[in-house]
Design an enzyme around this catalytic site. Structure first.
Site, PDB file in Angstrom:
ATOM      1  N   SER A   1       0.861  -1.193   0.000  1.00 46.53           N
ATOM      2  CA  SER A   1       0.000   0.000   0.000  1.00 46.53           C
ATOM      3  C   SER A   1       0.894   1.239   0.000  1.00 46.53           C
ATOM      4  O   SER A   1       2.068   1.150   0.398  1.00 46.53           O
ATOM      5  CB  SER A   1      -0.858  -0.009   1.282  1.00 46.53           C
ATOM      6  OG  SER A   1      -1.439   1.252   1.518  1.00 46.53           O
TER       7      SER A   1
ATOM      8  N   TYR B   1      -1.777  -0.714  10.628  1.00 45.12           N
ATOM      9  CA  TYR B   1      -1.982  -1.080   9.213  1.00 45.12           C
ATOM     10  C   TYR B   1      -0.726  -0.758   8.413  1.00 45.12           C
ATOM     11  O   TYR B   1      -0.234  -1.599   7.641  1.00 45.12           O
ATOM     12  CB  TYR B   1      -3.198  -0.329   8.654  1.00 45.12           C
ATOM     13  CG  TYR B   1      -3.458  -0.626   7.183  1.00 45.12           C
ATOM     14  CD1 TYR B   1      -3.947  -1.874   6.779  1.00 45.12           C
ATOM     15  CD2 TYR B   1      -3.202   0.326   6.199  1.00 45.12           C
ATOM     16  CE1 TYR B   1      -4.178  -2.145   5.431  1.00 45.12           C
ATOM     17  CE2 TYR B   1      -3.426   0.058   4.851  1.00 45.12           C
ATOM     18  CZ  TYR B   1      -3.914  -1.183   4.474  1.00 45.12           C
ATOM     19  OH  TYR B   1      -4.136  -1.457   3.139  1.00 45.12           O
TER      20      TYR B   1
HETATM   21  N1  LIG Z   1      -8.658  -0.623  -1.379  1.00 43.76           N
HETATM   22  C1  LIG Z   1      -7.566   0.093  -1.209  1.00 43.76           C
HETATM   23  O1  LIG Z   1      -7.614   1.331  -1.224  1.00 43.76           O
HETATM   24  C2  LIG Z   1      -6.242  -0.561  -1.031  1.00 43.76           C
HETATM   25  C3  LIG Z   1      -6.124  -1.910  -0.743  1.00 43.76           C
HETATM   26  N2  LIG Z   1      -4.884  -2.429  -0.505  1.00 43.76           N
HETATM   27  C4  LIG Z   1      -4.755  -3.824  -0.181  1.00 43.76           C
HETATM   28  O2  LIG Z   1      -5.378  -4.586  -1.162  1.00 43.76           O
HETATM   29  C5  LIG Z   1      -5.751  -5.838  -0.626  1.00 43.76           C
HETATM   30  C6  LIG Z   1      -7.171  -6.167  -1.034  1.00 43.76           C
HETATM   31  O3  LIG Z   1      -8.025  -5.260  -0.392  1.00 43.76           O
HETATM   32  P1  LIG Z   1      -9.357  -4.679  -1.049  1.00 43.76           P
HETATM   33  O4  LIG Z   1      -9.721  -5.432  -2.233  1.00 43.76           O
HETATM   34  O5  LIG Z   1      -9.204  -3.230  -1.138  1.00 43.76           O
HETATM   35  O6  LIG Z   1     -10.371  -4.944   0.142  1.00 43.76           O
HETATM   36  P2  LIG Z   1     -11.631  -5.885   0.288  1.00 43.76           P
HETATM   37  O7  LIG Z   1     -12.047  -5.747   1.712  1.00 43.76           O
HETATM   38  O8  LIG Z   1     -12.612  -5.591  -0.774  1.00 43.76           O
HETATM   39  O9  LIG Z   1     -11.023  -7.325   0.042  1.00 43.76           O
HETATM   40  C7  LIG Z   1     -10.278  -7.995   1.002  1.00 43.76           C
HETATM   41  C8  LIG Z   1     -10.199  -9.446   0.577  1.00 43.76           C
HETATM   42  O10 LIG Z   1      -9.404 -10.151   1.536  1.00 43.76           O
HETATM   43  C9  LIG Z   1     -10.106 -11.307   1.915  1.00 43.76           C
HETATM   44  N3  LIG Z   1      -9.726 -11.713   3.260  1.00 43.76           N
HETATM   45  C10 LIG Z   1      -9.754 -11.004   4.393  1.00 43.76           C
HETATM   46  N4  LIG Z   1      -9.361 -11.760   5.433  1.00 43.76           N
HETATM   47  C11 LIG Z   1      -9.058 -12.977   4.929  1.00 43.76           C
HETATM   48  C12 LIG Z   1      -8.611 -14.192   5.480  1.00 43.76           C
HETATM   49  N5  LIG Z   1      -8.364 -14.328   6.784  1.00 43.76           N
HETATM   50  N6  LIG Z   1      -8.423 -15.237   4.663  1.00 43.76           N
HETATM   51  C13 LIG Z   1      -8.675 -15.139   3.344  1.00 43.76           C
HETATM   52  N7  LIG Z   1      -9.095 -14.021   2.754  1.00 43.76           N
HETATM   53  C14 LIG Z   1      -9.300 -12.946   3.543  1.00 43.76           C
HETATM   54  C15 LIG Z   1     -11.574 -10.947   1.803  1.00 43.76           C
HETATM   55  O11 LIG Z   1     -12.333 -12.113   1.582  1.00 43.76           O
HETATM   56  P3  LIG Z   1     -13.232 -12.881   2.664  1.00 43.76           P
HETATM   57  O12 LIG Z   1     -13.815 -11.861   3.577  1.00 43.76           O
HETATM   58  O13 LIG Z   1     -14.238 -13.567   1.800  1.00 43.76           O
HETATM   59  O14 LIG Z   1     -12.307 -13.833   3.321  1.00 43.76           O
HETATM   60  C16 LIG Z   1     -11.557 -10.115   0.545  1.00 43.76           C
HETATM   61  O15 LIG Z   1     -11.631 -10.933  -0.599  1.00 43.76           O
HETATM   62  C17 LIG Z   1      -5.525  -5.738   0.883  1.00 43.76           C
HETATM   63  O16 LIG Z   1      -4.301  -6.352   1.211  1.00 43.76           O
HETATM   64  C18 LIG Z   1      -5.426  -4.238   1.105  1.00 43.76           C
HETATM   65  O17 LIG Z   1      -4.678  -3.924   2.241  1.00 43.76           O
HETATM   66  C19 LIG Z   1      -3.754  -1.674  -0.583  1.00 43.76           C
HETATM   67  C20 LIG Z   1      -3.834  -0.370  -0.859  1.00 43.76           C
HETATM   68  C21 LIG Z   1      -5.073   0.297  -1.143  1.00 43.76           C
HETATM   69  O1  LIG Z   2      -4.044   0.821   1.877  1.00 47.66           O
HETATM   70  C1  LIG Z   2      -4.773   1.796   1.815  1.00 47.66           C
HETATM   71  C2  LIG Z   2      -4.469   2.893   0.923  1.00 47.66           C
HETATM   72  S1  LIG Z   2      -4.584   4.413   1.673  1.00 47.66           S
HETATM   73  O2  LIG Z   2      -5.911   4.505   2.337  1.00 47.66           O
HETATM   74  O3  LIG Z   2      -3.507   4.490   2.692  1.00 47.66           O
HETATM   75  O4  LIG Z   2      -4.430   5.425   0.636  1.00 47.66           O
END
Ligand SMILES: NC(=O)C1=CN([C@@H]2O[C@H](COP(=O)(O)OP(=O)(O)OC[C@H]3O[C@@H](n4cnc5c(N)ncnc54)[C@H](OP(=O)(O)O)[C@@H]3O)[C@@H](O)[C@H]2O)C=CC1
Ligand SMILES: O=CCS(=O)(=O)O
Length: 247
Positions: A143, A157
């Site tokens: 991130s 985080y």
């Molecule tokens: N959205 C953003 O702005 C940003 C996101 N990220 C990163 O991108 C990644 C994806 O996030 P994003 O798509 O945004 O968020 P979402 O909350 O939409 O997706 C998160 C995903 O992680 C899965 N997940 C969570 N816990 C578990 C677990 N214990 N085991 C398996 N799967 C798990 C969830 O599935 P389920 O609940 O079905 O298990 C879901 O599919 C994360 O690592 C996040 O930190 C980084 C920077 C920016």
């Molecule tokens: O991982 C999250 C992205 S932001 O909220 O720090 O821009």
């Protein structure tokens, strides 16, 4: 005509929503065989059905990334079904924002377990396969909060996302001769991530901050770019954020 994503076998953790789902859909459209893991198997089932309806190949395994056994089963299923593993995208994550003095210790632990140990479990599951094949590609989702500390509120985080970058770079040092490693550092992207905080003030702040978010497809395209390079080109880091995002 084939492209360099055609027939690539790609495991994606956190494939049930947000970045993982968008990446699965885009890669499948470009001919990849995607293998999705997450806890909500009803969502995974629906996404795989959608992909298959439009001619793509997708399977899923209910997976909790905090369990090494689960992640091994996910990877083994990919190899057993498709005969190889080209890419693992360690994407599953949780963002729980709150000032440290709120002592949301359970949320700190959950983020450490999912965001750091989950990535390590993905490495532990896929590395032996990649070593045996003498090729493979780790894509770990960090991130912009892994570059700059997002505080107050995002300290833990950010700590997890700094860790993902550090682990990815260390992995490159250790296995980089044959195996590719990419850390992706997105800014605000529209997904369910913004709803992960139980601290009301922080949650309201995050939801407001995410009004500037860009679509999840923007990260999917970055992933596709990294995968589609010739095998002797290793895209090690990609930072992307909304044009208007300052942080
Ligand atoms: N959205 C953003 O702005 C940003 C996101 N990220 C990163 O991108 C990644 C994806 O996030 P994003 O798509 O945004 O968020 P979402 O909350 O939409 O997706 C998160 C995903 O992680 C899965 N997940 C969570 N816990 C578990 C677990 N214990 N085991 C398996 N799967 C798990 C969830 O599935 P389920 O609940 O079905 O298990 C879901 O599919 C994360 O690592 C996040 O930190 C980084 C920077 C920016
Ligand atoms: O991982 C999250 C992205 S932001 O909220 O720090 O821009």
């Amino acid at each position: 005509m084939t492209n360099s994503i055609q027939d690539q076998v790609v495991v994606i953790t956190g494939g049930s929503s947000g970045l993982g789902e968008a990446t699965a859909r885009l890669l499948a459209k470009q001919g990849a065989k995607v293998v999705l893991g997450a806890r909500r198997d009803d969502k995974l089932k629906a996404i795989c059905a959608d992909i298959k309806e439009t001619g793509g190949e997708a399977i899923y395994v209910k997976t909790d990334v905090t369990s090494l056994d689960d992640v091994k089963t996910l990877v083994d299923t990919a190899v057993q079904t498709f005969g190889k593993l080209d890419v693992i995208i360690n994407n599953a994550g949780l963002m729980s924002i709150a000032p440290l003095h709120e002592l949301k210790v359970d949320e700190w632990n959950r983020m450490i377990d999912i965001n750091i140990k989950g990535v390590l479990n993905g490495i532990a599951a896929a590395l032996p396969v990649f070593e045996e094949q003498e090729n493979g590609h780790f894509i770990n989702i960090s991130s912009v909060a892994g570059i700059k500390v997002f505080s107050p509120g995002g300290t833990v985080y950010s700590g997890t996302k700094f860790a993902v970058r550090a682990i990815t770079e260390g992995l490159r040092h250790e296995v980089g001769g044959k195996i590719r490693t990419t850390s992706i550092e997105p800014g605000a992207v529209d997904s369910e991530l913004k709803y992960g905080s139980s601290h009301k003030e922080s949650s309201d702040y995050v939801v407001d901050f995410y009004q500037q978010a860009i679509p999840a497809d923007s990260v999917a395209r970055a992933v596709a770019y990294a995968i589609s390079q010739p095998k002797d080109v290793d895209i090690n880091e990609i930072v992307l954020r909304p044009t208007v995002q300052e942080f």
